[in-house]
Write a protein that holds these residues in place. Structure first.
Motif, PDB file in Angstrom:
ATOM      1  N   LEU A  44       0.833  -1.208   0.000  1.00 45.20           N
ATOM      2  CA  LEU A  44       0.000   0.000   0.000  1.00 45.20           C
ATOM      3  C   LEU A  44       0.868   1.259   0.000  1.00 45.20           C
TER       4      LEU A  44
ATOM      5  N   MET B 119       2.423   2.543  -3.671  1.00 42.72           N
ATOM      6  CA  MET B 119       1.571   3.083  -4.731  1.00 42.72           C
ATOM      7  C   MET B 119       1.792   4.578  -4.926  1.00 42.72           C
TER       8      MET B 119
ATOM      9  N   GLU C 271      -2.609   5.966  -8.223  1.00 40.46           N
ATOM     10  CA  GLU C 271      -3.013   4.563  -8.023  1.00 40.46           C
ATOM     11  C   GLU C 271      -3.853   4.406  -6.754  1.00 40.46           C
TER      12      GLU C 271
ATOM     13  N   GLY D 237      -7.639   2.970  -6.211  1.00 42.93           N
ATOM     14  CA  GLY D 237      -7.904   1.878  -5.268  1.00 42.93           C
ATOM     15  C   GLY D 237      -8.968   2.231  -4.244  1.00 42.93           C
TER      16      GLY D 237
ATOM     17  N   ASN E 266     -12.323   2.261  -5.954  1.00 48.35           N
ATOM     18  CA  ASN E 266     -12.792   0.882  -6.217  1.00 48.35           C
ATOM     19  C   ASN E 266     -13.096   0.099  -4.944  1.00 48.35           C
TER      20      ASN E 266
ATOM     21  N   SER F 236     -10.902  -1.099  -2.965  1.00 51.74           N
ATOM     22  CA  SER F 236      -9.917  -2.181  -2.808  1.00 51.74           C
ATOM     23  C   SER F 236      -9.325  -2.153  -1.394  1.00 51.74           C
TER      24      SER F 236
END
Length: 491
Positions: free
Chosen positions: A4, A7, A11, A15, A18, A20
């Motif tokens: 994590l 990134m 990005e 994430g 989304n 994520s």
């Protein structure tokens, strides 16, 4: 969770959108990385409780579809920016445990857009330094090392904590300030991207002042795109800052990937210094070749007053510093060392509160502003400044879109290696950067290669006033050609 932290901001934004991972998970990963990297001394104050509270609040906003452009992104804040309720010291003893009751405009805009504060980052005392060795909290360590060597290197200054933290993946981006190269030089030393915006593009309100006509806030990040994302939130008109310019803030990220075909790129002949290392010369030629391959036209230009920039800067900046730092007197806030009279209280407080480099610059500044020397030094330096600004104006009037130069005269050097016996040796690190501040122009430093010992080197692009978009477009060309560099983890 370590992935994590590796990134980019772009990005991480995707994430989070989304679902994520959550902002709290992202924040926890960075807090763990900070804890494991305390030997770098990048942070002078960690704010884990506040970071987690901010992350939870952002997660709730994201769930309702209300997240801002930086929703959930963990950032580090240079200790020059006032943060409400959080200690702000400018890394000087004289501010003691000062806790501002207000928030700087730049940081308030980051929080408005959903960013999360991880803590306060180390810097040279009052931003006076080129190596982050003048901080009262001790020097910052560069996460990069020479190949086969354990020598501790400086990250550059004054925004050394910002550069080191971004390079070591302790935060996704950071605020920084640039008075004579304090964003671009550390960016070059750590393979990060640093942007010094046009003077007046970002508000200076709530930032501890060094030299008011030169200081400018800007972002540090791992990529050109990330710095563009941060810059959009940091920039904007502020009625509380009389030098803030009231013009719209463009979508800087939209400039990434735009064609640079037909742009005229100036190559200033005065930046070819005697004794310039061949690897800097080679890097500069490579950068020019990359831009040419992307469709830009290279034009040799002349900036004849460049040779006077450094001496003029080291008159103007200390003069403004001596005026700005007069407010630190031990009476109203910060450190107080008692004396038998008010004069003695001032003297004792300043003698104990200011470090050597700050005292040196205050004394230089007071000297050049004194009645007998004002015309000989300060007034003459201001005239030289006008000529430096005119050099750039003449270039841009001939259709030059941007100017390409090296960012620094060398790669990072060791802690304690420079400036001990001769402060001027340290000042020479700013040779390629001070002209930009003297002229109030925007500049970007982008990682462009490595030296023979495996240390990163950067290139600088200088733009027209308020045309940071062109710099982002050109910077991305250099970034794509050079690739991205990360230090090998040893801490």
């Amino acid at each position: 969770m370590t992935d994590l932290t590796s990134m980019t901001i772009a990005e991480a934004k995707a994430g989070l959108a989304n679902k994520s991972f959550t902002s709290l998970e992202l924040t926890d990963a960075h807090l763990a990385a900070m804890e494991a990297a305390r030997s770098l001394n990048a942070f002078v104050l960690e704010t884990p409780d506040q970071a987690r509270a901010m992350a939870r609040a952002i997660d709730a906003r994201i769930a309702k579809g209300e997240g801002g452009p930086l929703a959930g992104i963990p950032l580090g804040i240079k200790d020059l920016f006032a943060t409400k309720g959080v200690r702000t010291t400018a890394c000087s003893k004289i501010l003691g445990n000062f806790v501002p009751p207000y928030e700087s405009t730049v940081t308030s805009q980051l929080w408005r857009d959903g960013a999360v504060m991880l803590g306060k980052l180390n810097n040279d005392e009052f931003a006076m330094g080129s190596s982050n060795e003048t901080s009262c909290f001790g020097p910052v360590v560069n996460p990069w090392r020479r190949e086969g060597s354990n020598t501790t290197l400086v990250p550059g200054g004054s925004s050394g904590g910002s550069a080191s933290a971004v390079a070591a993946l302790l935060c996704m981006g950071a605020t920084a300030t640039d008075t004579g190269g304090s964003i671009r030089q550390p960016a070059a030393f750590t393979a990060t991207v640093g942007v010094k915006p046009t003077y007046g593009r970002c508000s200076r309100w709530g930032i501890v002042a060094f030299a008011s006509s030169l200081d400018q806030a800007g972002p540090m990040a791992r990529t050109v795109r990330d710095s563009a994302i941060l810059m959009r939130s940091m920039a904007g008109h502020d009625p509380k800052d009389t030098t803030s310019v009231d013009i719209g803030v463009p979508d800087y990220e939209a400039a990434i990937g735009k064609s640079v075909k037909g742009m005229k790129i100036g190559i200033p002949r005065e930046y070819r210094l005697d004794g310039m290392p061949t690897e800097i010369e080679k890097l500069w030629s490579e950068g020019a070749a990359w831009l040419k391959a992307a469709g830009a036209d290279l034009v040799e230009v002349s900036l004849p007053h460049t040779k006077y920039a450094l001496p003029a800067y080291y008159i103007v900046a200390p003069a403004e510093a001596s005026s700005n730092l007069a407010r630190y007197d031990g009476v109203r806030y910060g450190l107080r060392v008692p004396g038998r009279s008010i004069g003695e209280l001032y003297e004792n407080t300043r003698a104990e509160g200011f470090g050597d480099e700050v005292r040196r610059r205050v004394m230089i500044g007071t000297y050049v502003l004194s009645a007998g020397y004002y015309d000989a030094y300060y007034l003459r330096a201001q005239k030289v400044r006008t000529l430096i600004k005119k050099d750039f104006e003449d270039c841009f009037a001939k259709g030059i879109s941007a100017i390409l130069t090296p960012a620094t005269p060398s790669a990072a050097f060791g802690v304690g290696e420079k400036g001990g016996a001769d402060p001027v040796e340290m000042y020479l690190n700013d040779i390629f950067t001070v002209t930009v501040n003297m002229a109030g122009l925007p500049g970007i430093a982008v990682p462009a290669g490595k030296d023979a010992q495996g240390l990163p080197l950067g290139l600088q692009l200088i733009g027209r006033p308020f045309d940071e978009e062109t710099l982002f477009s050109l910077g991305e060309v250099v970034e794509q050609a050079a690739g991205r560099f990360t230090p090998q983890r040893w801490w």
